[in-house]
Design an enzyme around this catalytic site. Structure first.
Site, PDB file in Angstrom:
ATOM      1  N   HIS A  68       0.855  -1.192   0.000  1.00  0.00           N
ATOM      2  CA  HIS A  68       0.000   0.000   0.000  1.00  0.00           C
ATOM      3  C   HIS A  68       0.892   1.243   0.000  1.00  0.00           C
ATOM      4  O   HIS A  68       1.234   1.754   1.073  1.00  0.00           O
ATOM      5  CB  HIS A  68      -0.908   0.005   1.228  1.00  0.00           C
ATOM      6  CG  HIS A  68      -1.823  -1.165   1.324  1.00  0.00           C
ATOM      7  ND1 HIS A  68      -1.377  -2.425   1.660  1.00  0.00           N
ATOM      8  CD2 HIS A  68      -3.169  -1.270   1.115  1.00  0.00           C
ATOM      9  CE1 HIS A  68      -2.407  -3.258   1.670  1.00  0.00           C
ATOM     10  NE2 HIS A  68      -3.493  -2.584   1.352  1.00  0.00           N
ATOM     11  N   HIS A 299      -3.955   2.888  -3.372  1.00  0.00           N
ATOM     12  CA  HIS A 299      -4.234   2.397  -2.018  1.00  0.00           C
ATOM     13  C   HIS A 299      -3.593   1.047  -1.754  1.00  0.00           C
ATOM     14  O   HIS A 299      -2.868   0.883  -0.771  1.00  0.00           O
ATOM     15  CB  HIS A 299      -5.743   2.301  -1.796  1.00  0.00           C
ATOM     16  CG  HIS A 299      -6.128   2.026  -0.369  1.00  0.00           C
ATOM     17  ND1 HIS A 299      -5.883   0.819   0.253  1.00  0.00           N
ATOM     18  CD2 HIS A 299      -6.727   2.804   0.560  1.00  0.00           C
ATOM     19  CE1 HIS A 299      -6.318   0.877   1.491  1.00  0.00           C
ATOM     20  NE2 HIS A 299      -6.840   2.070   1.705  1.00  0.00           N
ATOM     21  N   GLU A 443     -17.260  -4.462  24.614  1.00  0.00           N
ATOM     22  CA  GLU A 443     -16.427  -5.660  24.759  1.00  0.00           C
ATOM     23  C   GLU A 443     -15.172  -5.597  23.889  1.00  0.00           C
ATOM     24  O   GLU A 443     -14.073  -5.921  24.331  1.00  0.00           O
ATOM     25  CB  GLU A 443     -17.238  -6.917  24.418  1.00  0.00           C
ATOM     26  CG  GLU A 443     -18.386  -7.203  25.368  1.00  0.00           C
ATOM     27  CD  GLU A 443     -19.676  -6.524  24.968  1.00  0.00           C
ATOM     28  OE1 GLU A 443     -20.708  -6.773  25.627  1.00  0.00           O
ATOM     29  OE2 GLU A 443     -19.669  -5.745  23.981  1.00  0.00           O
ATOM     30  N   HIS A 505     -27.625 -16.331  24.879  1.00  0.00           N
ATOM     31  CA  HIS A 505     -26.569 -16.061  25.848  1.00  0.00           C
ATOM     32  C   HIS A 505     -25.797 -17.317  26.264  1.00  0.00           C
ATOM     33  O   HIS A 505     -24.807 -17.212  26.987  1.00  0.00           O
ATOM     34  CB  HIS A 505     -27.157 -15.401  27.097  1.00  0.00           C
ATOM     35  CG  HIS A 505     -27.472 -13.952  26.918  1.00  0.00           C
ATOM     36  ND1 HIS A 505     -28.267 -13.480  25.899  1.00  0.00           N
ATOM     37  CD2 HIS A 505     -27.095 -12.843  27.625  1.00  0.00           C
ATOM     38  CE1 HIS A 505     -28.371 -12.170  25.990  1.00  0.00           C
ATOM     39  NE2 HIS A 505     -27.664 -11.755  27.028  1.00  0.00           N
TER      40      HIS A 505
END
Length: 703
Positions: A68, A299, A443, A505
């Site tokens: 890149h 890129h 999280e 869960h």
């Protein structure tokens, strides 16, 4: 004059060198007659310094035909301003504890940092390393890897995580500053991030936390080139990025990213603001490539020979590849020594502080397990059923008192994870000396920040959520493993035993999917004693660890003192067969007590049964052959039946049962019901398991 640098290393030792507070000024040797003014050669312009980065980036990507080039070419001027005027570092000592940290979050543009490390005089990469960019055995990997090169602070590439790890580094710096003061800990964390970094969800989590904690030592330079792989950012983004950061409590400013002086101005503005800073650097991706700059064509692909030659002419570069003009390299090497005086002064302060031994030990990361045996002695004197999440909290009371380096936290589940002990104060913008972080419902951001904290050094982070939510944190857990960052994940509610919350869960596949990840140790303890032993192992390990803990109470299975940490073996014989051995039950966590009860029923039928507790498969796999053979003997399936028992997928357990063994578990999603009913429903009871084993033995003709 231009010199090709093949295998010999340039010496940064120059007669007449003079260091100022901002950048190195190079003077030549004294040659004039006495009484005449001394003439100093002209310092290379910032643009020429930046063009050295552009040249190396173009050439390395072209040689590899992979990489890149656009980002390094666009951000070369901004990086020049940062490294020559502001970043406090000494290339001769990459591990100096009070150095500023630099993180290239836009890790796809890795040639930017490789060029900077080479130019400023780090031992590696050498020019030969750069010539071998992205090749097997070269430390100049496709994305920066901290275990390959000193000077690369963290492993980046998965977008957004570099910024998030920088937040963790900034937290660690402020905490250690609160403990040791400005004389020993007083540095900043700088980041170069791209549009992709700021789009990723983890960026929102991490920058929200940074703004809340007012981490003013964190400065992010945003490469605002308005290009992603697909094309213009207008294809996918319409929000006001600056306003978003301001809303999260960040200071923001803008500059011309192609003008080192303007970047310098913006950095100075950020340095005096007490908030974390986002500097919007307006750049042109692939700057200098006349036909491709400003487009996605620069890129993620080599420019091509013709475009490289056109860029050389456009930028006024030397015609030969992998070359740096002597005066440019001299100036860069002097910049790499800018921090040498400050490092020497810091070392003097450390020597005179009276806390050198403590500080060095803290930074080394070594911890003692002296807390373990006294804690176990007390624990064994008052055994009772307890959930392993509660057992973890009990162990942490001893751990946090004995090891001041621990910093706990939870992603908004403190009361469920049991991660906060009584003496821990919250770490806040008013009290960086606190040792508990309320991460909020973040999280992924929590896990990535803990990686940054661990890699900064001086702290041992642990943080909790539900095991099922490792799915939210998995990319950061993977980088924990890749970087060998000592992060301890406290993952509770580890099975259908969490009960009524139901299938959404209840983790079914999570344990095995995490065990499949290289470089991490997954612990699933069976009771309070095993929980403490697993904590001791996680703290002592140089690897990341996951503690999978129960919501429901468990009957103690370890009731007597052992001479060693039995969990260190990964698996051990908890119960030996009383009759002639025909069955080995291998269980983990909450299923170990079920296995013991099932073994009693089998013994009553005359079927000798071993019970093996396997809290950590990774550790068991690393044991010598003779130990593994003793625990799980390699015999005919008609002689001894191996049975695995775990309240999760049976996938992978054939490694221990053999293809013809019996695997008892759950190969579907869970149910919403009280834990006892859920276990009954899935046949995870002593009676049901004993019956399945007996029937299986009859079918296979095992006598």
């Amino acid at each position: 004059m231009t010199t090709r640098y093949e295998t010999s290393r340039f010496s940064a030792s120059i007669d007449g060198e003079r260091l100022t507070g901002q950048r190195a000024q190079i003077t030549g040797p004294e040659t004039s007659r006495p009484g005449t003014p001394k003439m100093e050669p002209m310092q290379p312009t910032d643009r020429r310094l930046a063009n050295a980065i552009r040249a190396l980036a173009m050439d390395a990507v072209e040689a590899a035909n992979s990489g890149h080039p656009g980002m390094p070419m666009g951000m070369a001027d901004a990086a020049t301003a940062l490294f020559t005027r502001h970043l406090n570092f000494d290339a001769s000592d990459p591990r100096w504890p009070d150095r500023d940290r630099f993180i290239l979050s836009a890790g796809h543009g890795s040639m930017l940092i490789y060029a900077l490390l080479y130019l400023t005089g780090y031992e590696r990469p050498t020019m030969d390393d750069i010539r071998r960019f992205r090749q097997l055995g070269s430390p100049t990997a496709g994305h920066p890897e901290n275990f390959e090169l000193p000077g690369v602070e963290v492993t980046t590439g998965p977008l957004g995580q570099g910024v998030a790890m920088a937040v963790g580094m900034a937290i660690a710096e402020r905490h250690l500053n609160a403990v040791y003061g400005d004389d020993l800990v007083d540095h900043r964390t700088f980041v170069i991030a791209g549009d992709g970094d700021l789009m990723e969800g983890v960026n929102h989590e991490a920058t929200g936390l940074a703004g809340h904690l007012k981490l003013g030592r964190l400065i992010v330079l945003w490469d605002d080139n308005e290009i992603t792989i697909d094309g213009s950012t207008e294809l996918s983004r319409s929000e006001d990025v600056v306003a978003r950061h301001e809303a999260m409590g960040w200071h923001t400013c803008s500059c011309d990213g192609l003008d080192a002086d303007d970047v310098d101005r913006a950095i100075k503005e950020a340095l005096v603001d007490p908030r974390p800073s986002l500097i919007r650097c307006k750049t042109i991706i692939g700057y200098g490539a006349p036909n491709k700059q400003g487009t996605a064509a620069t890129h993620g692909a080599a420019l091509g020979k013709d475009e490289v030659e056109a860029a050389r002419a456009e930028l006024g570069l030397e015609p030969e590849e992998f070359t740096v003009p002597d005066d440019v390299l001299t100036a860069w090497r002097a910049a790499g020594k800018r921090g040498s005086i400050e490092r020497a002064l810091w070392k003097e302060r450390l020597d005179q502080s009276g806390r050198k031994e403590e500080f060095v030990a803290r930074l080394s990361g070594k911890v003692s397990d002296a807390w373990l045996q006294p804690y176990l002695y007390k624990l064994l004197g008052d055994l009772k059923p307890v959930a392993t999440r509660k057992a973890s909290e009990m162990a942490l009371e001893a751990i946090n008192s004995a090891i001041p380096a621990t910093i706990g936290g939870s992603a908004d589940l403190t009361g469920s994870n049991n991660t906060k002990t009584k003496a821990l104060e919250p770490l806040t913008s008013e009290n960086y000396g606190g040792r508990y972080i309320y991460y909020g419902i973040r999280e992924f951001g929590m896990a990535a920040a803990m990686n940054g904290m661990a890699l900064h050094g001086g702290v041992i982070p642990y943080g909790g959520t539900f095991l099922v939510f490792t799915d939210y944190a998995r990319p950061a857990i993977r980088l924990s493993a890749l970087q060998q960052a000592r992060v301890i994940y406290v993952m509770t509610h580890d099975s259908i035993g969490l009960g009524e919350d139901g299938p959404t869960h209840q983790p079914i596949e999570h344990l095995q999917s995490l065990r499949a990840m290289p470089g991490i140790e997954v612990y699933r303890p069976a009771d309070a004693v095993e929980t403490a032993e697993c904590w001791a192992l996680a703290l002592a390990s140089e690897k990341p660890s996951i503690l999978a803990l129960t919501r429901q109470n468990l009957t103690p299975v370890r009731t007597e003192r052992a001479e060693e940490n039995l969990c260190a073996r990964g698996a051990y014989r908890l119960k030996s067969a009383e009759n002639a051995r025909k069955v080995i039950l291998v269980a983990t966590g909450s299923e170990v007590e079920i296995a013991l009860s099932a073994a009693e029923r089998l013994e009553q039928q005359g079927v000798g049964t071993d019970v093996v507790s396997m809290p950590c498969t990774e550790r068991f796999d690393a044991q010598p052959w003779d130990y593994r053979e003793d625990i799980l003997p390699d015999v005919s399936n008609r002689e001894i039946l191996r049975v695995s028992i775990e309240a999760g997928t049976t996938f992978g357990w054939e490694r221990y049962t053999g293809l013809h063994g019996l695997r008892i578990g759950i190969d579907r999603f869970g149910v919403s019901a009280p834990a006892q009913d859920a276990y009954q429903h899935f046949g995870l009871t002593p009676d049901a398991i004993a019956t399945r084993v007996s029937d299986f033995m009859k079918q296979r003709g095992i006598q």
